[in-house]
Design a protein around this motif. Structure first.
Motif, PDB file in Angstrom:
ATOM      1  N   LEU A 224     -53.643 -14.255 -42.019  1.00  0.00           N
ATOM      2  CA  LEU A 224     -54.282 -14.180 -43.343  1.00  0.00           C
ATOM      3  C   LEU A 224     -53.559 -13.188 -44.247  1.00  0.00           C
ATOM      4  O   LEU A 224     -53.964 -12.953 -45.388  1.00  0.00           O
ATOM      5  N   ASP A 225     -52.500 -12.593 -43.693  1.00  0.00           N
ATOM      6  CA  ASP A 225     -51.602 -11.756 -44.480  1.00  0.00           C
ATOM      7  C   ASP A 225     -52.339 -10.724 -45.334  1.00  0.00           C
ATOM      8  O   ASP A 225     -52.201 -10.696 -46.565  1.00  0.00           O
ATOM      9  N   GLY A 226     -53.130  -9.920 -44.668  1.00  0.00           N
ATOM     10  CA  GLY A 226     -53.797  -8.835 -45.388  1.00  0.00           C
ATOM     11  C   GLY A 226     -55.238  -9.141 -45.750  1.00  0.00           C
ATOM     12  O   GLY A 226     -56.052  -8.243 -45.903  1.00  0.00           O
ATOM     13  N   ARG A 227     -55.559 -10.447 -45.898  1.00  0.00           N
ATOM     14  CA  ARG A 227     -56.971 -10.759 -46.178  1.00  0.00           C
ATOM     15  C   ARG A 227     -57.765 -10.622 -44.882  1.00  0.00           C
ATOM     16  O   ARG A 227     -57.245 -10.872 -43.798  1.00  0.00           O
ATOM     17  N   VAL A 228     -59.010 -10.240 -45.005  1.00  0.00           N
ATOM     18  CA  VAL A 228     -59.854 -10.101 -43.815  1.00  0.00           C
ATOM     19  C   VAL A 228     -60.998 -11.103 -43.951  1.00  0.00           C
ATOM     20  O   VAL A 228     -61.602 -11.193 -45.033  1.00  0.00           O
ATOM     21  N   PRO A 229     -61.297 -11.872 -42.897  1.00  0.00           N
ATOM     22  CA  PRO A 229     -62.425 -12.800 -43.031  1.00  0.00           C
ATOM     23  C   PRO A 229     -63.710 -12.025 -43.309  1.00  0.00           C
ATOM     24  O   PRO A 229     -63.859 -10.877 -42.869  1.00  0.00           O
ATOM     25  N   ASP A 230     -64.630 -12.644 -44.038  1.00  0.00           N
ATOM     26  CA  ASP A 230     -65.949 -12.030 -44.185  1.00  0.00           C
ATOM     27  C   ASP A 230     -66.746 -12.228 -42.895  1.00  0.00           C
ATOM     28  O   ASP A 230     -67.523 -11.368 -42.507  1.00  0.00           O
ATOM     29  N   TRP A 231     -66.521 -13.386 -42.271  1.00  0.00           N
ATOM     30  CA  TRP A 231     -67.233 -13.703 -41.043  1.00  0.00           C
ATOM     31  C   TRP A 231     -66.276 -14.348 -40.044  1.00  0.00           C
ATOM     32  O   TRP A 231     -65.437 -15.160 -40.433  1.00  0.00           O
ATOM     33  N   VAL A 232     -66.433 -14.005 -38.766  1.00  0.00           N
ATOM     34  CA  VAL A 232     -65.768 -14.776 -37.705  1.00  0.00           C
ATOM     35  C   VAL A 232     -66.863 -15.244 -36.750  1.00  0.00           C
ATOM     36  O   VAL A 232     -67.636 -14.431 -36.235  1.00  0.00           O
ATOM     37  N   VAL A 233     -66.921 -16.550 -36.550  1.00  0.00           N
ATOM     38  CA  VAL A 233     -67.976 -17.128 -35.712  1.00  0.00           C
ATOM     39  C   VAL A 233     -67.360 -17.579 -34.388  1.00  0.00           C
ATOM     40  O   VAL A 233     -66.375 -18.332 -34.381  1.00  0.00           O
ATOM     41  N   HIS A 234     -67.949 -17.110 -33.288  1.00  0.00           N
ATOM     42  CA  HIS A 234     -67.341 -17.356 -31.972  1.00  0.00           C
ATOM     43  C   HIS A 234     -68.354 -17.994 -31.014  1.00  0.00           C
ATOM     44  O   HIS A 234     -69.455 -17.460 -30.836  1.00  0.00           O
ATOM     45  N   PRO A 235     -68.000 -19.132 -30.392  1.00  0.00           N
ATOM     46  CA  PRO A 235     -68.860 -19.708 -29.355  1.00  0.00           C
ATOM     47  C   PRO A 235     -68.980 -18.703 -28.210  1.00  0.00           C
ATOM     48  O   PRO A 235     -67.958 -18.228 -27.709  1.00  0.00           O
ATOM     49  N   THR A 236     -70.193 -18.391 -27.820  1.00  0.00           N
ATOM     50  CA  THR A 236     -70.370 -17.239 -26.942  1.00  0.00           C
ATOM     51  C   THR A 236     -71.097 -17.566 -25.647  1.00  0.00           C
ATOM     52  O   THR A 236     -72.132 -18.228 -25.648  1.00  0.00           O
ATOM     53  N   ARG A 263     -67.580  -9.493 -40.294  1.00  0.00           N
ATOM     54  CA  ARG A 263     -68.864  -9.520 -39.599  1.00  0.00           C
ATOM     55  C   ARG A 263     -68.741 -10.595 -38.517  1.00  0.00           C
ATOM     56  O   ARG A 263     -68.305 -11.713 -38.789  1.00  0.00           O
ATOM     57  N   LEU A 264     -69.121 -10.239 -37.307  1.00  0.00           N
ATOM     58  CA  LEU A 264     -68.964 -11.188 -36.196  1.00  0.00           C
ATOM     59  C   LEU A 264     -70.265 -11.916 -35.915  1.00  0.00           C
ATOM     60  O   LEU A 264     -71.352 -11.339 -36.016  1.00  0.00           O
ATOM     61  N   VAL A 265     -70.127 -13.189 -35.544  1.00  0.00           N
ATOM     62  CA  VAL A 265     -71.303 -14.008 -35.218  1.00  0.00           C
ATOM     63  C   VAL A 265     -71.136 -14.599 -33.824  1.00  0.00           C
ATOM     64  O   VAL A 265     -70.124 -15.240 -33.529  1.00  0.00           O
ATOM     65  N   ALA A 266     -72.127 -14.381 -32.963  1.00  0.00           N
ATOM     66  CA  ALA A 266     -72.150 -15.033 -31.659  1.00  0.00           C
ATOM     67  C   ALA A 266     -72.934 -16.331 -31.801  1.00  0.00           C
ATOM     68  O   ALA A 266     -74.108 -16.311 -32.168  1.00  0.00           O
ATOM     69  N   ALA A 267     -72.267 -17.459 -31.537  1.00  0.00           N
ATOM     70  CA  ALA A 267     -72.944 -18.757 -31.596  1.00  0.00           C
ATOM     71  C   ALA A 267     -73.235 -19.212 -30.175  1.00  0.00           C
ATOM     72  O   ALA A 267     -72.328 -19.274 -29.344  1.00  0.00           O
ATOM     73  N   GLN A 268     -74.492 -19.489 -29.890  1.00  0.00           N
ATOM     74  CA  GLN A 268     -74.854 -19.938 -28.540  1.00  0.00           C
ATOM     75  C   GLN A 268     -75.626 -21.254 -28.613  1.00  0.00           C
ATOM     76  O   GLN A 268     -76.189 -21.599 -29.654  1.00  0.00           O
ATOM     77  N   SER A 269     -75.674 -21.932 -27.482  1.00  0.00           N
ATOM     78  CA  SER A 269     -76.522 -23.120 -27.393  1.00  0.00           C
ATOM     79  C   SER A 269     -77.958 -22.648 -27.187  1.00  0.00           C
ATOM     80  O   SER A 269     -78.198 -21.714 -26.416  1.00  0.00           O
ATOM     81  N   THR A 351     -69.993 -25.199 -31.357  1.00  0.00           N
ATOM     82  CA  THR A 351     -71.154 -24.354 -31.708  1.00  0.00           C
ATOM     83  C   THR A 351     -70.813 -23.407 -32.862  1.00  0.00           C
ATOM     84  O   THR A 351     -71.685 -23.054 -33.651  1.00  0.00           O
ATOM     85  N   SER A 352     -69.543 -23.013 -32.969  1.00  0.00           N
ATOM     86  CA  SER A 352     -69.183 -22.088 -34.054  1.00  0.00           C
ATOM     87  C   SER A 352     -69.383 -22.763 -35.407  1.00  0.00           C
ATOM     88  O   SER A 352     -69.909 -22.156 -36.346  1.00  0.00           O
ATOM     89  N   VAL A 353     -68.998 -24.027 -35.496  1.00  0.00           N
ATOM     90  CA  VAL A 353     -69.121 -24.740 -36.771  1.00  0.00           C
ATOM     91  C   VAL A 353     -70.595 -25.065 -37.048  1.00  0.00           C
ATOM     92  O   VAL A 353     -71.070 -24.939 -38.186  1.00  0.00           O
ATOM     93  N   ALA A 354     -71.322 -25.439 -35.995  1.00  0.00           N
ATOM     94  CA  ALA A 354     -72.763 -25.711 -36.174  1.00  0.00           C
ATOM     95  C   ALA A 354     -73.466 -24.445 -36.664  1.00  0.00           C
ATOM     96  O   ALA A 354     -74.348 -24.494 -37.528  1.00  0.00           O
TER      97      ALA A 354
END
Ligand SMILES: Cc1ncc(COP(=O)(O)O)c(C=O)c1O
Ligand SMILES: [Zn+2]
Length: 414
Positions: A224-236, A263-269, A351-354
């Protein structure tokens, strides 16, 4: 030169007496490895970004390995970070990016961990590496062990997708299918076997292998060359991804390579969401739950007790969140990622996209925000999840009329 600064217990502070044990002698907690990075500068990170080596090993200095000669690499890392415009439009998140880890060597995120874990095993002269797994870790450990010339033994619960067992077997692993469920019988047998046979543990209880997923932070900062995501969503499942990604981001902050973290997001079933439950009720540790059946097989873990508490801390520190999605939402996301972004992921990975969709709908994710969804496993890992009509397999007569009729009757197979 990558090297270990300390191996200590993050729970009680105890410093391990040996570098090759994984559990705290005082409180039985899982130890944490700290790599010596105090001397690294922003310029060093920039030099790593320019390296010709595109594997995770261009970040060698951040990993707990002493000698480059011990590296076991299959070219893992630098997976595409794609601005998925059609999917973005559908979900109302114009700045939606997909981190395509289906392209890792064995088709799942586990290669980030196991390249590091098996390299350390090679450095230590390990003979046999073991893991218990819902499938993806089994294939990954087996592949890296094969490349390193180390024997591998993997335990999977009965009912694991045949395609995953086949993959681990193809790499030469001894595959043991255990009659029982992952969190109970398989886990108990695995623990006793480690003790009995002295195998090298490739689970998230291995502090060295857990460092591998820090590479998500380095790669995203690079891409992202210096940009930082506002959110990263991870299947957990166990929480390693969340915890390690956060550690990687904090390291980059300390170097001054970025000025804020996502900001990190844990995505679970919904069927196996102990981290979400603990997050929502404000607990500092994860209470095990009984995992129910879900299409998201790879993250069907009800008892992530070993490092779950660290994932919870990372979610809170990052001002992130945890969210559960049901099978219908997961399958819809899987279908949308395939048909709108051209990436075929297994249900667990969707799950991350959901989750991103749900957070956008609730307003938690703002319209203009930059969101990265990690896509952690290939769709071919679990082809059974895709229901294809009988008709799609029924041959047509080799005539234009028959072809016309088939086309007009609809071609959708998902
Ligand atoms: C496809 C897939 N996604 C995500 C995960 C999540 O693992 P963790 O929470 O340990 O990062 C796993 C492994 O369990 C997996 O196989
Ligand atoms: Zn301790």
């Amino acid at each position: 030169m990558g090297s270990v600064k300390s191996l200590h217990c993050p729970k009680c502070g105890h410093e391990a007496g040996s570098r090759t044990i994984f559990q705290c002698a005082e409180c039985r907690g899982i130890l944490e490895v700290q790599v010596k990075i105090d001397h690294l500068t922003r310029g060093d990170f920039e030099a790593m970004r320019r390296s010709r080596d595109r594997s995770i090993w261009r970040w060698f200095d951040f990993f707990p390995l002493e000698k480059r000669s011990a590296i076991v690499s299959l070219g893992e890392g630098d997976t595409p970070l794609i601005h998925a415009r059609r999917l973005a439009e559908k979900l109302g998140i114009p700045n939606l990016y997909l981190k395509n880890d289906t392209l890792l060597p064995t088709g799942s995120l586990k290669d980030r961990s196991n390249s590091v874990g098996i390299s350390v095993a090679r450095e230590w002269g390990v003979k046999t590496a073991a893991v218990m797994s819902t499938g993806n870790a089994a294939a990954s450990v087996a592949a890296y062990a094969a490349a390193a010339g180390i024997e591998s033994i993997v335990m999977v619960p009965a009912g694991t997708a045949p395609s995953k067992i086949v993959q681990a077997r193809a790499y030469g692993a001894t595959v043991i299918v255990v009659d029982g469920d992952f969190d109970n019988e398989v886990a108990q047998l695995y623990k006793s076997a480690l003790k009995e046979f002295g195998w090298y543990d490739c689970l998230s209880s291995n502090p060295y292998r857990d460092e591998g997923k820090k590479s998500y932070a380095y790669e995203m900062a690079d891409q992202l060359d210096g940009r930082v995501p506002d959110w990263v969503v991870h299947p957990t499942a166990g929480g390693t991804g969340i915890y390690a990604m956060w550690k990687g981001y904090k390291e980059l902050l300390s170097l001054g390579s970025i000025d804020r973290a996502p900001r990190l997001v844990a995505a679970q079933s919904e069927a196996a969401a102990p981290i979400v439950a603990a997050f929502e009720t404000g607990l500092s540790d994860v209470e095990p739950v009984i995992a129910r059946e879900t299409v998201a097989e790879s993250i069907q873990v009800g008892n992530p007790v070993s490092i779950g508490w660290r994932a919870l801390a990372a979610l809170r520190e990052s001002n992130g969140t945890a969210i559960a999605v049901n099978d219908t939402e997961i399958l819809r996301a899987q279908s949308q990622v395939a048909s709108l972004a051209g990436i075929f992921v297994e249900p667990a990975a969707a799950t991350s996209v959901a989750a991103a969709r749900k957070l956008r709908e609730s307003g938690a994710i703002g319209k203009g925000e930059l969101v990265v969804c990690n896509l952690t496993g290939h769709g071919l890992k679990q082809p059974e999840a895709i229901r294809i009509s009988e008709k799609a397999f029924t041959p047509i007569a080799p005539t234009l009329d028959a072809l016309r009729e088939r086309i007009s009757s609809g071609s959708s197979v998902l």
